[in-house]
Scaffold this motif. Structure first.
Motif, PDB file in Angstrom:
ATOM      1  N   MET A  62       0.845  -1.183   0.000  1.00 43.26           N
ATOM      2  CA  MET A  62       0.000   0.000   0.000  1.00 43.26           C
ATOM      3  C   MET A  62       0.885   1.238   0.000  1.00 43.26           C
ATOM      4  N   LYS A  63       0.400   2.308  -0.613  1.00 44.04           N
ATOM      5  CA  LYS A  63       1.157   3.561  -0.624  1.00 44.04           C
ATOM      6  C   LYS A  63       1.352   4.058   0.810  1.00 44.04           C
ATOM      7  N   HIS A  64       2.530   4.613   1.094  1.00 38.55           N
ATOM      8  CA  HIS A  64       2.831   5.123   2.438  1.00 38.55           C
ATOM      9  C   HIS A  64       1.848   6.225   2.811  1.00 38.55           C
ATOM     10  N   VAL A  65       1.374   6.178   4.053  1.00 41.50           N
ATOM     11  CA  VAL A  65       0.380   7.130   4.549  1.00 41.50           C
ATOM     12  C   VAL A  65       1.013   7.992   5.634  1.00 41.50           C
ATOM     13  N   ASP A  66       0.807   9.305   5.542  1.00 49.00           N
ATOM     14  CA  ASP A  66       1.244  10.206   6.609  1.00 49.00           C
ATOM     15  C   ASP A  66       0.101  10.280   7.616  1.00 49.00           C
ATOM     16  N   MET A  67       0.249   9.542   8.725  1.00 46.64           N
ATOM     17  CA  MET A  67      -0.818   9.446   9.724  1.00 46.64           C
ATOM     18  C   MET A  67      -1.216  10.813  10.273  1.00 46.64           C
ATOM     19  N   ARG A  68      -0.282  11.762  10.309  1.00 41.82           N
ATOM     20  CA  ARG A  68      -0.578  13.080  10.878  1.00 41.82           C
ATOM     21  C   ARG A  68      -1.652  13.805  10.083  1.00 41.82           C
ATOM     22  N   LYS A  69      -1.812  13.451   8.803  1.00 42.11           N
ATOM     23  CA  LYS A  69      -2.788  14.133   7.956  1.00 42.11           C
ATOM     24  C   LYS A  69      -4.168  13.500   8.025  1.00 42.11           C
ATOM     25  N   LEU A  70      -4.281  12.366   8.707  1.00 43.03           N
ATOM     26  CA  LEU A  70      -5.571  11.694   8.837  1.00 43.03           C
ATOM     27  C   LEU A  70      -6.343  12.247  10.030  1.00 43.03           C
ATOM     28  N   PRO A  71      -7.674  12.220   9.966  1.00 44.22           N
ATOM     29  CA  PRO A  71      -8.468  12.604  11.151  1.00 44.22           C
ATOM     30  C   PRO A  71      -8.172  11.640  12.303  1.00 44.22           C
ATOM     31  N   ALA A  72      -8.391  12.100  13.526  1.00 46.96           N
ATOM     32  CA  ALA A  72      -8.072  11.292  14.712  1.00 46.96           C
ATOM     33  C   ALA A  72      -8.755   9.927  14.660  1.00 46.96           C
ATOM     34  N   ALA A  73     -10.012   9.869  14.230  1.00 46.44           N
ATOM     35  CA  ALA A  73     -10.737   8.595  14.180  1.00 46.44           C
ATOM     36  C   ALA A  73     -10.070   7.627  13.204  1.00 46.44           C
ATOM     37  N   ALA A  74      -9.601   8.149  12.075  1.00 43.47           N
ATOM     38  CA  ALA A  74      -8.921   7.298  11.089  1.00 43.47           C
ATOM     39  C   ALA A  74      -7.570   6.817  11.623  1.00 43.47           C
ATOM     40  N   GLN A  75      -6.860   7.679  12.343  1.00 45.09           N
ATOM     41  CA  GLN A  75      -5.589   7.273  12.954  1.00 45.09           C
ATOM     42  C   GLN A  75      -5.814   6.142  13.937  1.00 45.09           C
ATOM     43  N   GLU A  76      -6.836   6.279  14.768  1.00 40.32           N
ATOM     44  CA  GLU A  76      -7.111   5.261  15.786  1.00 40.32           C
ATOM     45  C   GLU A  76      -7.525   3.942  15.135  1.00 40.32           C
ATOM     46  N   GLU A  77      -8.313   4.011  14.080  1.00 37.27           N
ATOM     47  CA  GLU A  77      -8.720   2.795  13.369  1.00 37.27           C
ATOM     48  C   GLU A  77      -7.500   2.106  12.756  1.00 37.27           C
ATOM     49  N   ARG A  78      -6.584   2.886  12.186  1.00 35.18           N
ATOM     50  CA  ARG A  78      -5.365   2.318  11.600  1.00 35.18           C
ATOM     51  C   ARG A  78      -4.531   1.642  12.688  1.00 35.18           C
ATOM     52  N   ARG A  79      -4.451   2.266  13.867  1.00 33.03           N
ATOM     53  CA  ARG A  79      -3.701   1.656  14.972  1.00 33.03           C
ATOM     54  C   ARG A  79      -4.339   0.338  15.414  1.00 33.03           C
ATOM     55  N   ALA A 125      -5.492  -0.468  25.217  1.00 33.55           N
ATOM     56  CA  ALA A 125      -6.345   0.191  24.224  1.00 33.55           C
ATOM     57  C   ALA A 125      -6.261   1.717  24.319  1.00 33.55           C
ATOM     58  N   GLN A 126      -6.021   2.245  25.507  1.00 33.99           N
ATOM     59  CA  GLN A 126      -5.912   3.703  25.672  1.00 33.99           C
ATOM     60  C   GLN A 126      -4.716   4.248  24.890  1.00 33.99           C
ATOM     61  N   GLY A 127      -3.702   3.436  24.666  1.00 36.34           N
ATOM     62  CA  GLY A 127      -2.534   3.863  23.902  1.00 36.34           C
ATOM     63  C   GLY A 127      -2.822   4.070  22.426  1.00 36.34           C
ATOM     64  N   LEU A 128      -3.969   3.596  21.950  1.00 35.69           N
ATOM     65  CA  LEU A 128      -4.323   3.752  20.545  1.00 35.69           C
ATOM     66  C   LEU A 128      -5.084   5.041  20.280  1.00 35.69           C
ATOM     67  N   VAL A 129      -5.490   5.729  21.343  1.00 33.31           N
ATOM     68  CA  VAL A 129      -6.248   6.974  21.216  1.00 33.31           C
ATOM     69  C   VAL A 129      -5.292   8.115  20.868  1.00 33.31           C
ATOM     70  N   SER A 130      -5.706   8.954  19.940  1.00 30.04           N
ATOM     71  CA  SER A 130      -4.891  10.101  19.527  1.00 30.04           C
ATOM     72  C   SER A 130      -4.752  11.086  20.675  1.00 30.04           C
ATOM     73  N   LYS A 131      -3.562  11.648  20.787  1.00 29.43           N
ATOM     74  CA  LYS A 131      -3.286  12.640  21.825  1.00 29.43           C
ATOM     75  C   LYS A 131      -3.053  13.992  21.167  1.00 29.43           C
ATOM     76  N   PRO A 132      -3.251  15.086  21.898  1.00 34.76           N
ATOM     77  CA  PRO A 132      -3.000  16.406  21.315  1.00 34.76           C
ATOM     78  C   PRO A 132      -1.533  16.537  20.894  1.00 34.76           C
ATOM     79  N   ARG A 133      -1.326  17.196  19.768  1.00 37.48           N
ATOM     80  CA  ARG A 133       0.033  17.391  19.254  1.00 37.48           C
ATOM     81  C   ARG A 133       0.514  18.804  19.570  1.00 37.48           C
ATOM     82  N   GLY A 134       1.810  18.995  19.516  1.00 34.92           N
ATOM     83  CA  GLY A 134       2.385  20.324  19.674  1.00 34.92           C
ATOM     84  C   GLY A 134       2.647  20.696  21.119  1.00 34.92           C
ATOM     85  N   ARG A 135       3.069  21.932  21.274  1.00 28.58           N
ATOM     86  CA  ARG A 135       3.397  22.439  22.610  1.00 28.58           C
ATOM     87  C   ARG A 135       2.137  22.696  23.416  1.00 28.58           C
ATOM     88  N   LYS A 136       2.296  22.605  24.722  1.00 26.38           N
ATOM     89  CA  LYS A 136       1.212  22.965  25.635  1.00 26.38           C
ATOM     90  C   LYS A 136       1.179  24.485  25.744  1.00 26.38           C
TER      91      LYS A 136
END
Length: 106
Positions: free
Chosen positions: A9-26, A65-76
């Motif tokens: 499959m073509k390489h996917v940049d996970m950062r560009k996916l919505p959080a729900a799609a990232q979690e499903e991929r994980r 399973a909690q480790g598969l949930v997307s977390k906020p990115r960037g600085r606090k």
């Protein structure tokens, strides 16, 4: 099954996916790993790097399973600020009252 029968499959940049799609991929990665596929085979199937697959599996092993949930990115907010609130207020006051020439600023 070594994964060589999978279509790459073509390489996917996970950062560009919505959080729900990232979690499903994980979840997909973890499920494939639990079925015994290698990191490389999973990477080819889901479009991630083997390192990315490994990182997801390590996070799942450590956090469940909690480790598969997307977390906020960037600085606090307020992280790595150079000035405290009082210093900031003083600078704003000076800027409003004086021109840069009056303060010997460039």
């Amino acid at each position: 099954m070594d994964g060589s029968s999978f279509i790459s499959m073509k390489h996917v940049d996970m950062r560009k996916l919505p959080a729900a799609a990232q979690e499903e991929r994980r979840r997909q990665v973890v499920g494939l790993r639990e079925r015994g596929l290698t990191y490389r085979a999973i990477a080819a199937q889901v479009g991630l790097s083997p390192t990315g697959v490994f990182d997801i599996c390590q996070r799942f092993a450590a956090e469940g399973a909690q480790g598969l949930v997307s977390k906020p990115r960037g600085r606090k907010p307020d992280e790595q600020r150079l000035l405290d609130a009082a210093q900031e207020a003083e600078i704003q006051r000076l800027i409003c009252r004086h021109t840069p020439d009056e303060l010997d600023l460039p």
